[in-house]
Design a protein around this motif. Structure first.
Motif: not given
Lengths: 125, 125, 125, 125, 125, 125
Positions: A10-13, A49-51, B92-95
């Protein structure tokens, strides 16, 4: 340790998205509730966001749109800055706001456009 | 003639986004109010979707997000179909829905995920 | 006289919830529309808050949550003060905001937490 | 292992809140997106509901109110069942809805009251 | 007796707005919570609709618009019937929905138009 | 030329609704995005407000109500001025806000009433 990894990711993002100035502005939350701050970093930025499945730019398309739609204009400001920082163009942001006008109506779109315009000015010489 | 061009451009966009079945489902609006139908086609699809600055996929990122955020689940259904039709993947939609969870909360994201799951099943053998 | 009882009960509830300062801040409504003011006191505080089935603290759980959810941050401010006045702790308010994050998303929860933090500071030496 | 603890804690909370029938109804999410299911359990129920500062009943006050306010009536249904299961009375739920009427208006409150009435009937002989 | 007057005035307004069928459909609320029913009649219809400053048609302009804006489509149905009953024309209702499209976006306006169309059909031979 | 007609009609409507001062305040949008400005004028004011089926006063009933309902208070300000300019009375505006209280709850109605009161003062000697 798993938790640390989530927090670190999270910090990196956040480093990628936000300037130092924006990041320290967010830090007042940490003083009020360290647990809530941990959730914002570990869950909000680490888990979400990290995904890998989407790029940060694709994520900002989603973020800008949901913030505009719910009328969260203070956070919209922060994420317009973030979007420009990671490479979205001013034209893309304008275009996103125009597309939203048909879906949420003109009042919120006009307000968002005004905010975007103010921010764009600060990037000019 | 300018007006015809707007309407024609809108019609072309609708052909790309929606199956014949979906398009005829929309036509009941035309019977109730031909003027409103004209606005949907000329303004909504012609003026907005018909602009060049973003791709249709980028526009569907915006559309899916705003529909989920405002809880417009009937229209979300239509646009999940449209998104798949123009080349967005199920992943993409799931995401996109997962990213929204952090911004609008779990209730709307869970409902959207359930709807997406139902639609995905219809595309399987 | 029935009407007077409703108004009186509402006045008593407002005395419990709000400081004199907050109460006089509300009075500008009375100048604009005495009828609307009467509804706020008689219906809002008399008929609703004046019922016995829930305590004032239970009612503030409901009020803080609905205000946060609808993004009514000016009124949230007033009711965070009220909640503290009738005995809710800062920890309870923080916890309520954290619980809301999962249901309405982080943007509104973060904004509420910032507001709560500002208010908490004014209660310190 | 930290992650497992979060997931396990979430599972325990869900056991307390939801009947087996409700829990299996939720499981379709797991098939569509195992990652999203993990977030619901680990973050939604583990990190949020699993905190000690509030009781489950206090948390359901918050949950019922936010769902009613945002018009998420399908989830409201699930959480009225949960609220009764963990010891809230029908009177408390009715009272919560009445208090909300003043804050979100009658349309949503009336719809919630109708839903509550339907559920209450199923608990009678 | 004051309270009775408020309730009676509300009852009269409801007679003007709603058919017997619609009125008995609303009565299930009275069984769940007689107090809430009293508020709906005395405050909602007596105190608000019962005021002289606006006509019932002017009030329905407000009611239809707020229901469409908040996506309360079940209640919108009831009030489209009411609007026609007190003399609004189908054209006025269509026009109101079109005007809303610019302020709340097309998704809600399209849904409202579809509902209006269904209702208009039931008034044809 | 069709497009020009739509833009011209929109310009005429804006002249009726807004003072020169308000109109120049809106012009910053034109600098940020001339295309978006064209849509506001041609579609928002030309296509929507420019239709004959309703009077401007009837349209402002709709506009004020939808803005209040969605909490768009900056635009509400602009349209309270517009409403007074085209002949709505202060009493009508107060009454519209009171009617809304029952449909959207007191927080937004109180905020709208405060804004209206501020504006009314500027029209006094």
């Amino acid at each position: 340790m798993e938790t640390n990894n989530r927090y670190e990711k999270g910090t990196q993002v956040m480093e990628e998205l936000f300037s130092q100035e924006v990041q320290s502005g967010m830090r007042h939350i940490q003083e009020i509730s360290p647990d809530f701050w941990d959730m914002i970093v570990s869950f909000g930025f680490g888990d979400l966001y990290g995904r890998n499945a989407l790029t940060l730019v694709q994520r900002e398309y989603i973020t800008l749109t949901t913030l505009l739609t719910q009328g969260a204009f203070d956070q919209l400001k922060v994420h317009i800055h973030a979007s420009l920082r990671i490479g979205m163009t001013q034209e893309e942001i304008i275009e996103l706001i125009i597309q939203c006008a048909g879906y949420v109506g003109f009042p919120k779109a006009v307000q968002a456009m005004g905010i975007a315009g103010e921010i764009f000015k600060t990037y000019e010489k």
